[in-house]
Design an enzyme around this catalytic site. Sequence first.
Site, PDB file in Angstrom:
ATOM      1  NE  ARG A 293      -2.939  -0.124   3.181  1.00 18.95           N
ATOM      2  CZ  ARG A 293      -4.163  -0.614   3.095  1.00 18.95           C
ATOM      3  NH1 ARG A 293      -5.073  -0.208   2.112  1.00 18.95           N
ATOM      4  NH2 ARG A 293      -4.575  -2.171   3.680  1.00 18.95           N
ATOM      5  NE  ARG A 330      -8.827  -0.727   0.256  1.00 15.10           N
ATOM      6  CZ  ARG A 330      -8.535   0.130   1.411  1.00 15.10           C
ATOM      7  NH1 ARG A 330      -9.152   1.368   0.986  1.00 15.10           N
ATOM      8  NH2 ARG A 330      -8.372  -0.137   2.396  1.00 15.10           N
ATOM      9  CE1 TYR A 334     -11.184  -5.659   3.433  1.00 13.52           C
ATOM     10  CE2 TYR A 334     -10.717  -3.924   1.903  1.00 13.52           C
ATOM     11  CZ  TYR A 334     -10.507  -5.144   2.280  1.00 13.52           C
ATOM     12  OH  TYR A 334      -9.947  -5.941   1.505  1.00 13.52           O
ATOM     13  CB  CYS A 361     -27.702  -4.283 -10.205  1.00  9.56           C
ATOM     14  SG  CYS A 361     -29.326  -4.163 -10.301  1.00  9.56           S
ATOM     15  CD  GLU A 362     -24.606  -5.911  -4.438  1.00 11.58           C
ATOM     16  OE1 GLU A 362     -24.845  -6.879  -5.121  1.00 11.58           O
ATOM     17  OE2 GLU A 362     -24.678  -6.647  -3.235  1.00 11.58           O
TER      18      GLU A 362
HETATM   19  N1  LLP Z   1       3.148  -9.177   3.350  1.00  8.73           N
HETATM   20  C1  LLP Z   1       2.049  -9.924   3.618  1.00  8.73           C
HETATM   21  C2  LLP Z   1       2.615 -11.301   3.978  1.00  8.73           C
HETATM   22  C3  LLP Z   1       0.802  -9.415   3.402  1.00  8.73           C
HETATM   23  O1  LLP Z   1      -0.393 -10.436   3.847  1.00  8.73           O
HETATM   24  C4  LLP Z   1       0.487  -8.175   3.108  1.00  8.73           C
HETATM   25  C5  LLP Z   1      -0.770  -7.715   2.930  1.00  8.73           C
HETATM   26  C6  LLP Z   1       1.492  -7.186   2.667  1.00  8.73           C
HETATM   27  C7  LLP Z   1       2.825  -7.861   2.875  1.00  8.73           C
HETATM   28  C8  LLP Z   1       1.319  -6.013   2.141  1.00  8.73           C
HETATM   29  O2  LLP Z   1       0.873  -5.122   3.147  1.00  8.73           O
HETATM   30  P1  LLP Z   1       0.691  -3.518   2.864  1.00  8.73           P
HETATM   31  O3  LLP Z   1       1.903  -2.944   3.089  1.00  8.73           O
HETATM   32  O4  LLP Z   1      -0.288  -3.480   1.571  1.00  8.73           O
HETATM   33  O5  LLP Z   1      -0.211  -3.168   3.945  1.00  8.73           O
HETATM   34  N2  LLP Z   1      -7.033  -5.604   0.514  1.00  8.73           N
HETATM   35  C9  LLP Z   1      -6.863  -4.989   2.000  1.00  8.73           C
HETATM   36  C10 LLP Z   1      -5.615  -4.984   2.008  1.00  8.73           C
HETATM   37  C11 LLP Z   1      -5.021  -6.681   2.445  1.00  8.73           C
HETATM   38  C12 LLP Z   1      -3.657  -6.830   2.936  1.00  8.73           C
HETATM   39  C13 LLP Z   1      -3.191  -8.353   2.783  1.00  8.73           C
HETATM   40  N3  LLP Z   1      -1.826  -8.374   2.973  1.00  8.73           N
HETATM   41  C14 LLP Z   1      -7.281  -3.547   1.819  1.00  8.73           C
HETATM   42  O6  LLP Z   1      -7.888  -3.164   0.736  1.00  8.73           O
HETATM   43  O7  LLP Z   1      -6.983  -2.679   2.693  1.00  8.73           O
END
Ligand code: LLP
Length: 431
Positions: A293, A330, A334, A361-362
């Site tokens: 992210r 998202r 969430y 349609c939701e």
């Molecule tokens: N490493 C592992 C093992 C992970 O499971 C994840 C994210 C990352 C790195 C990267 O994390 P970041 O730096 O992006 O926070 N779909 C959700 C986020 C799910 C994150 C899953 N794992 C959202 O849209 O907020």
Amino acid sequence: MLMEGQGVNALNHLTIGGCDSVELCEKYGTPLYVMDENLVREHCRLYKNSIDECYDGNGLVFYASKALCNLEMIRIVDSEGLGADSVSAGELYTVLKAGMSSEKICVHGNNKTDEEIEFAVKNKVGRIVVDNITELEKIDRAAKANNTKQKVLFRIKPGIDAHTHEFVMTGQIDCKFGFALETGEAREAICEALKYENIIVGGVHCHIGSQIFESEPFKEAARVLVRFMADIKAETGFEMCELNLGGGFGVTYTEKDDPIKFNKYIEEVSVVIKEECKKHSLSLPFIMMEPGRSIVGTAGTTLYKAGAIKDIPNVRRYVSVDGGMGDNPRYILYQSEYTALVANKAGDEKTEVVTLAGKCCESGDLLGENMPIQKVESGDIIAVLTTGAYNFSMASNYNRIPRPAMVMVKDGESRVIVKRETFEDLIKNDI
Ligand code: LLP
């Protein structure tokens, strides 16, 4: 509030990476994902330089490709010296096709299929993060069959819940990922792995959550893992030399979010690792982290065209756009908050509060509620900020809506990096 790399030009239009966002929509259509290349590169450099400065370069940053995975994105992070983590054969395929060398790839997954393990081992990926005992033997077998030795890390649940602004130590975390410390499961798995001929035990990994703003949970995770490395050394005589602290660094979505600079996390965590290693007479491990992210989030903006506007007196004003949960699920998943603005009136004051709705349609297909925004009229271009992470990668074709194109902007120039899906694309696998 605008993100870095954004501005307002003489036409009162939002600019991204020096490009007029209204012109981008005229050229490429809407909805449109826009990524700012300079910002992505700047974020990669922040991470890489801070490992160089705080930890003598003894580490590697893996871009968590799940945040946004396409060929050009991977080429960019690769050219900045980062590796990539992949969580499926599809991500691994993309990363390899982008030309990243396999030793810079780290493979994840809580349920890697036999085919995925074979694919990873055959392609000689640098590291596989072992999630469970079932896959350990499979990795050894695949390595033997391919006449190689596979380096692995062990995914540990460090017992830290950092999903909110509060973090608490938990006795036993309920989580599908990784090995528990407190039950002895992690220790047993490592002792078992040391017996396998075709497995090289590199070290340990943890990922404590996502969109985290404090450094304390990361520091605590580092303490817990270094202590665990010391325990393993005391018990078996084997010293693990790699430590991967995962991703999870928070970014700005709205004015309420106030992340600290990523290099600050690394600075603070490096101090903790050095202290703990000294205390336990361990050599300094090679460190890794996996930001997703924070590399791409704020570098992304989605541009939509406003269509129907509906006032429900004393309730709310709906502004519907030509995208929605298909390109950004998202909010529905969430209730994630975003910042929106009218891109063709970007410098005006925000005088309205609206609910931004999608076209699916939701009823739950919203991009946000109670969003402050400039006066919106049908036909305006609406920009939703910080959509670089987990938007394109989580997009769907619900209601058979083609996925938007993605353009990369840099110094006033733009180029398509993912083509807009066509109706033909929608039926290409239908028989
Ligand atoms: N490493 C592992 C093992 C992970 O499971 C994840 C994210 C990352 C790195 C990267 O994390 P970041 O730096 O992006 O926070 N779909 C959700 C986020 C799910 C994150 C899953 N794992 C959202 O849209 O907020």
